[in-house]
Scaffold this motif. Sequence first.
Motif, PDB file in Angstrom:
ATOM      1  N   LEU A   1     -19.901  33.690  -4.009  1.00 40.50           N
ATOM      2  CA  LEU A   1     -18.497  33.312  -4.234  1.00 40.50           C
ATOM      3  C   LEU A   1     -18.325  32.001  -4.970  1.00 40.50           C
ATOM      4  O   LEU A   1     -17.299  31.767  -5.617  1.00 40.50           O
ATOM      5  CB  LEU A   1     -17.755  33.230  -2.892  1.00 40.50           C
ATOM      6  CG  LEU A   1     -17.658  34.513  -2.085  1.00 40.50           C
ATOM      7  CD1 LEU A   1     -16.981  34.238  -0.741  1.00 40.50           C
ATOM      8  CD2 LEU A   1     -16.894  35.585  -2.849  1.00 40.50           C
ATOM      9  N   GLY A   2     -19.315  31.115  -4.846  1.00 42.63           N
ATOM     10  CA  GLY A   2     -19.187  29.782  -5.400  1.00 42.63           C
ATOM     11  C   GLY A   2     -18.639  28.812  -4.373  1.00 42.63           C
ATOM     12  O   GLY A   2     -18.022  29.205  -3.382  1.00 42.63           O
ATOM     13  N   LYS A   3     -18.841  27.540  -4.620  1.00 42.31           N
ATOM     14  CA  LYS A   3     -18.352  26.519  -3.697  1.00 42.31           C
ATOM     15  C   LYS A   3     -16.828  26.485  -3.674  1.00 42.31           C
ATOM     16  O   LYS A   3     -16.181  26.753  -4.673  1.00 42.31           O
ATOM     17  CB  LYS A   3     -18.898  25.149  -4.093  1.00 42.31           C
ATOM     18  CG  LYS A   3     -20.395  24.998  -3.898  1.00 42.31           C
ATOM     19  CD  LYS A   3     -20.854  23.585  -4.244  1.00 42.31           C
ATOM     20  CE  LYS A   3     -22.344  23.425  -3.979  1.00 42.31           C
ATOM     21  NZ  LYS A   3     -22.826  22.050  -4.298  1.00 42.31           N
ATOM     22  N   GLY A   4     -16.283  26.173  -2.499  1.00 42.47           N
ATOM     23  CA  GLY A   4     -14.837  26.055  -2.363  1.00 42.47           C
ATOM     24  C   GLY A   4     -14.138  27.316  -1.909  1.00 42.47           C
ATOM     25  O   GLY A   4     -12.946  27.277  -1.581  1.00 42.47           O
TER      26      GLY A   4
ATOM     27  N   ARG B   1     -16.101  38.890   2.559  1.00 44.58           N
ATOM     28  CA  ARG B   1     -14.947  38.218   1.962  1.00 44.58           C
ATOM     29  C   ARG B   1     -13.757  38.244   2.915  1.00 44.58           C
ATOM     30  O   ARG B   1     -13.652  39.128   3.774  1.00 44.58           O
ATOM     31  CB  ARG B   1     -14.547  38.911   0.653  1.00 44.58           C
ATOM     32  CG  ARG B   1     -15.614  38.875  -0.435  1.00 44.58           C
ATOM     33  CD  ARG B   1     -15.195  39.710  -1.632  1.00 44.58           C
ATOM     34  NE  ARG B   1     -16.181  39.711  -2.685  1.00 44.58           N
ATOM     35  CZ  ARG B   1     -16.229  38.822  -3.674  1.00 44.58           C
ATOM     36  NH1 ARG B   1     -15.298  37.857  -3.745  1.00 44.58           N
ATOM     37  NH2 ARG B   1     -17.169  38.885  -4.594  1.00 44.58           N
ATOM     38  N   LEU B   2     -12.832  37.333   2.708  1.00 40.31           N
ATOM     39  CA  LEU B   2     -11.610  37.298   3.506  1.00 40.31           C
ATOM     40  C   LEU B   2     -10.548  38.263   2.985  1.00 40.31           C
ATOM     41  O   LEU B   2      -9.568  38.530   3.679  1.00 40.31           O
ATOM     42  CB  LEU B   2     -11.034  35.874   3.538  1.00 40.31           C
ATOM     43  CG  LEU B   2     -11.767  34.889   4.442  1.00 40.31           C
ATOM     44  CD1 LEU B   2     -11.251  33.474   4.211  1.00 40.31           C
ATOM     45  CD2 LEU B   2     -11.596  35.271   5.904  1.00 40.31           C
ATOM     46  N   ASP B   3     -10.724  38.779   1.761  1.00 38.45           N
ATOM     47  CA  ASP B   3      -9.722  39.686   1.214  1.00 38.45           C
ATOM     48  C   ASP B   3      -9.993  41.145   1.566  1.00 38.45           C
ATOM     49  O   ASP B   3      -9.291  42.041   1.109  1.00 38.45           O
ATOM     50  CB  ASP B   3      -9.585  39.521  -0.304  1.00 38.45           C
ATOM     51  CG  ASP B   3     -10.893  39.783  -1.062  1.00 38.45           C
ATOM     52  OD1 ASP B   3     -11.890  40.149  -0.411  1.00 38.45           O
ATOM     53  OD2 ASP B   3     -10.903  39.613  -2.297  1.00 38.45           O
ATOM     54  N   ALA B   4     -11.014  41.393   2.412  1.00 37.98           N
ATOM     55  CA  ALA B   4     -11.304  42.735   2.928  1.00 37.98           C
ATOM     56  C   ALA B   4     -11.045  42.747   4.429  1.00 37.98           C
ATOM     57  O   ALA B   4     -11.068  41.695   5.083  1.00 37.98           O
ATOM     58  CB  ALA B   4     -12.753  43.111   2.640  1.00 37.98           C
TER      59      ALA B   4
END
Length: 329
Positions: free
Chosen positions: A220-223, A241-244
């Motif tokens: 995902l990358g930092k942040g 992920r939080l979008d799932a």
Amino acid sequence: MVTFVDLFCGGGLGARGAVNAGATPLLGVDAWDRATETYKANFPDAHVICDRIENIEPLNLAKEYSPDVLLTSPECTSHSIARGAKPAREESRETAIGIIPWLEAMNPRWLIVENVNRMKRWDRHNELVESIEEYGYTVSDLYLNAADFGASQARKRMFLVCDREGTYVTKKDLLNKFGKKELPASSVIDTSGKYKSKPLYHPRRAKATLDRAERGIEALGKGEDFIIVYYGSDYAGGWQRLDAPLRTITTIDRFGLVTWDRDTPMLRMLQPSELIRAMSGGEDHLLPHGSRREKVKLCGNGVCSPVMEALFRHISSEMEQGCCISEAS
């Protein structure tokens, strides 16, 4: 109004879905005192018994209770994939057969049996279905995902939906009538700052935990916030992920939330108040009793409310149609 008796009622998460659909719980039975205390707190008008079903004579209760639906969630630990390589306990699996005397005594129009899908591999699964059919029920054997009914959790379970008047229920029909857009895991996260996180990196953090987190950060990358997933099959690298939708809630702590304090990754476990939102689909259900560990267990043992709401809305619709036909004739 549809009424129901709730065997293996747990903390009442399945009942919450039924009540959201307009049904009324008459009786809840569970062997765990923390579960029955929680059930009573949420449904104070229901009679609640703390005991094993085999210790109770259902014919005595049938004199007082005549439910439209017998709702059952037999113990699933010896069917679940989450149990790993532990040997199966047949007495655990036998609780499913134990519902038959209750079916005979209470003679409801509908029976619902909820369990993990691996129950179908049990060598007495067909015997259970055949026993139900011998009492005149049409059995619909369904495999439903709570996320398809608007839950923020991908919880896949087997449901036997049984009607004494011959209605056959299909997954397609349920989804067409009651399916909803799945909700992401982010919808259950408490962002108030009430629950404090600690730096991900410190000397006592397990290497396996750091590996899971680092795979998420690399992807995902930092942040970017995400969830570490402990235990169970690690088919997604130990994070999500939080979008799932949240992956399946279990009876032990499974989810850690990684957030960021500038460039520093932080970690905390999801709390019972967040897990209950993923189970019940709202803020209505109470967890007033027990330790944090017990509250997590209540969530993991529960039936996801949005699925049960859909099933009871279907049942209510079928019963209303039957009443209309009777009145017209």
